[in-house]
Write a protein that holds these residues in place. Structure first.
Motif, mmCIF file in Angstrom:
data_model
loop_
_atom_site.group_PDB
_atom_site.id
_atom_site.type_symbol
_atom_site.label_atom_id
_atom_site.label_comp_id
_atom_site.label_asym_id
_atom_site.label_seq_id
_atom_site.Cartn_x
_atom_site.Cartn_y
_atom_site.Cartn_z
ATOM 1 N N ILE A 56 24.885 -17.601 -0.226
ATOM 2 C CA ILE A 56 23.438 -17.604 0.056
ATOM 3 C C ILE A 56 23.115 -18.215 1.418
ATOM 4 O O ILE A 56 21.955 -18.485 1.715
ATOM 5 N N ASN A 57 24.126 -18.408 2.247
ATOM 6 C CA ASN A 57 23.917 -19.073 3.532
ATOM 7 C C ASN A 57 23.948 -18.114 4.709
ATOM 8 O O ASN A 57 24.512 -17.035 4.621
ATOM 9 N N PHE A 58 23.343 -18.566 5.809
ATOM 10 C CA PHE A 58 23.485 -17.883 7.083
ATOM 11 C C PHE A 58 24.540 -18.642 7.892
ATOM 12 O O PHE A 58 24.945 -19.745 7.513
ATOM 13 N N GLU A 59 25.005 -18.057 8.996
ATOM 14 C CA GLU A 59 25.996 -18.738 9.833
ATOM 15 C C GLU A 59 25.380 -20.007 10.407
ATOM 16 O O GLU A 59 24.226 -20.006 10.859
ATOM 17 N N GLN A 60 26.166 -21.083 10.370
ATOM 18 C CA GLN A 60 25.664 -22.382 10.810
ATOM 19 C C GLN A 60 26.825 -23.314 11.138
ATOM 20 O O GLN A 60 27.971 -23.050 10.784
ATOM 21 N N ASP B 234 10.345 -24.851 -0.699
ATOM 22 C CA ASP B 234 9.721 -24.534 0.572
ATOM 23 C C ASP B 234 10.725 -23.810 1.474
ATOM 24 O O ASP B 234 11.894 -24.203 1.560
ATOM 25 N N GLU B 235 10.283 -22.747 2.132
ATOM 26 C CA GLU B 235 11.181 -21.955 2.991
ATOM 27 C C GLU B 235 11.798 -22.789 4.108
ATOM 28 O O GLU B 235 12.974 -22.609 4.443
ATOM 29 N N ASP B 236 11.015 -23.695 4.701
ATOM 30 C CA ASP B 236 11.557 -24.541 5.767
ATOM 31 C C ASP B 236 12.662 -25.451 5.242
ATOM 32 O O ASP B 236 13.665 -25.679 5.919
ATOM 33 N N TYR B 237 12.470 -25.975 4.045
ATOM 34 C CA TYR B 237 13.491 -26.829 3.424
ATOM 35 C C TYR B 237 14.773 -26.026 3.187
ATOM 36 O O TYR B 237 15.873 -26.492 3.498
ATOM 37 N N LEU B 238 14.642 -24.826 2.641
ATOM 38 C CA LEU B 238 15.820 -23.984 2.399
ATOM 39 C C LEU B 238 16.550 -23.674 3.703
ATOM 40 O O LEU B 238 17.778 -23.711 3.762
ATOM 41 N N ARG B 239 15.782 -23.381 4.754
ATOM 42 C CA ARG B 239 16.374 -23.107 6.063
ATOM 43 C C ARG B 239 17.130 -24.333 6.568
ATOM 44 O O ARG B 239 18.228 -24.231 7.107
ATOM 45 N N PHE B 240 16.537 -25.525 6.367
ATOM 46 C CA PHE B 240 17.176 -26.780 6.765
ATOM 47 C C PHE B 240 18.517 -26.958 6.046
ATOM 48 O O PHE B 240 19.482 -27.450 6.617
ATOM 49 N N LEU B 241 18.584 -26.534 4.793
ATOM 50 C CA LEU B 241 19.829 -26.601 4.025
ATOM 51 C C LEU B 241 20.845 -25.571 4.500
ATOM 52 O O LEU B 241 22.020 -25.659 4.167
ATOM 53 N N GLY B 242 20.365 -24.564 5.211
ATOM 54 C CA GLY B 242 21.250 -23.487 5.646
ATOM 55 C C GLY B 242 21.219 -22.291 4.721
ATOM 56 O O GLY B 242 22.065 -21.410 4.802
ATOM 57 N N ALA B 243 20.237 -22.270 3.809
ATOM 58 C CA ALA B 243 20.129 -21.167 2.849
ATOM 59 C C ALA B 243 19.277 -20.043 3.428
ATOM 60 O O ALA B 243 18.239 -20.285 4.040
ATOM 61 N N ASP B 244 19.717 -18.831 3.212
ATOM 62 C CA ASP B 244 19.001 -17.630 3.625
ATOM 63 C C ASP B 244 18.248 -17.112 2.404
ATOM 64 O O ASP B 244 18.866 -16.618 1.457
ATOM 65 N N ILE B 245 16.917 -17.203 2.414
ATOM 66 C CA ILE B 245 16.148 -16.827 1.220
ATOM 67 C C ILE B 245 16.344 -15.363 0.838
ATOM 68 O O ILE B 245 16.194 -15.010 -0.330
ATOM 69 N N LEU B 246 16.713 -14.546 1.801
ATOM 70 C CA LEU B 246 16.952 -13.135 1.487
ATOM 71 C C LEU B 246 18.246 -12.927 0.700
ATOM 72 O O LEU B 246 18.446 -11.869 0.104
ATOM 73 N N LYS B 247 19.119 -13.934 0.704
ATOM 74 C CA LYS B 247 20.384 -13.831 -0.023
ATOM 75 C C LYS B 247 20.331 -14.482 -1.408
ATOM 76 O O LYS B 247 21.303 -14.396 -2.149
ATOM 77 N N LEU B 248 19.224 -15.145 -1.722
ATOM 78 C CA LEU B 248 19.123 -15.772 -3.047
ATOM 79 C C LEU B 248 19.113 -14.702 -4.130
ATOM 80 O O LEU B 248 18.379 -13.719 -4.024
ATOM 81 N N PRO B 249 19.900 -14.889 -5.195
ATOM 82 C CA PRO B 249 19.832 -13.930 -6.299
ATOM 83 C C PRO B 249 18.445 -13.969 -6.944
ATOM 84 O O PRO B 249 17.796 -15.023 -6.967
#
Length: 176
Positions: free
Chosen positions: A156-160, A23-38
């Motif tokens: 795969i992360n955004f600044e956080q 889920d995109e919200d879950y990935l965001r909660f982890l700090g992952a940027d879905i646009l950076k996933l290989p």
């Protein structure tokens, strides 16, 4: 029964599916940027390469967490300096597995593999500062809190805001 093993080819698809079906919200909660996933095929290729690379040359190393032979999560390290240090990441794939104490046992088994196979002196972990589960687990296991700060913790992360935790080889040997 829980078990931790170095990643093997049969589990690559499970790990790829975790990232690409989360889920995109879950990935965001982890700090992952879905646009950076290989892309899935790129991730599969990277994991296959990881399996075939000798430990003293690995750039990353993953363990698979199993419950009765079924993959339920993984831990991986990157930023590896063989014989020195690495940075650990933790992922229980299924919500019903989380917050039950299962992660602590699996993390301990992964840590043992990381220290032994990579001959580490220090293991770091930098979870999102607002993700209580890994932060509480790391403290419980015996990691030392170093600091909280803003960074981009991985590719795969955004600044956080993250919390940096450290486990030295001497503390690893005392605890485990």
């Amino acid at each position: 029964m829980y078990e931790v093993i170095p990643i093997e080819k049969p589990y690559i698809s499970d790990l790829v599916n975790y990232w690409h079906h989360a889920d995109e919200d879950y990935l965001r909660f982890l700090g992952a940027d879905i646009l950076k996933l290989p892309a899935p095929n790129d991730l599969k290729r990277m994991l296959n390469n990881q399996i075939n690379t000798p430990f003293d040359q690995k750039k990353a190393f993953a363990t698979i967490w199993l419950e009765n032979g079924k993959a339920i999560g993984h831990s991986n390290v990157n930023k590896i300096e063989f014989g020195k240090e690495a940075y650990m990441h933790l992922h229980l794939w299924y919500p019903d597995q989380r917050r039950k104490g299962v992660g602590s046992q699996l993390i301990k088994q992964s840590i043992r593999l990381f220290f032994e196979k990579l001959e580490l002196e220090t293991l770091y972990c930098e979870p999102n500062a607002f993700n209580d589960a890994p932060n509480k687990t790391l403290a419980k296991i015996g990691f030392e809190f170093i600091k909280a700060y803003r960074t981009i913790p991985g590719a795969i992360n955004f600044e956080q805001e993250v919390k940096r935790w450290k486990l030295s080889k001497s503390n690893f040997q005392k605890l485990f």
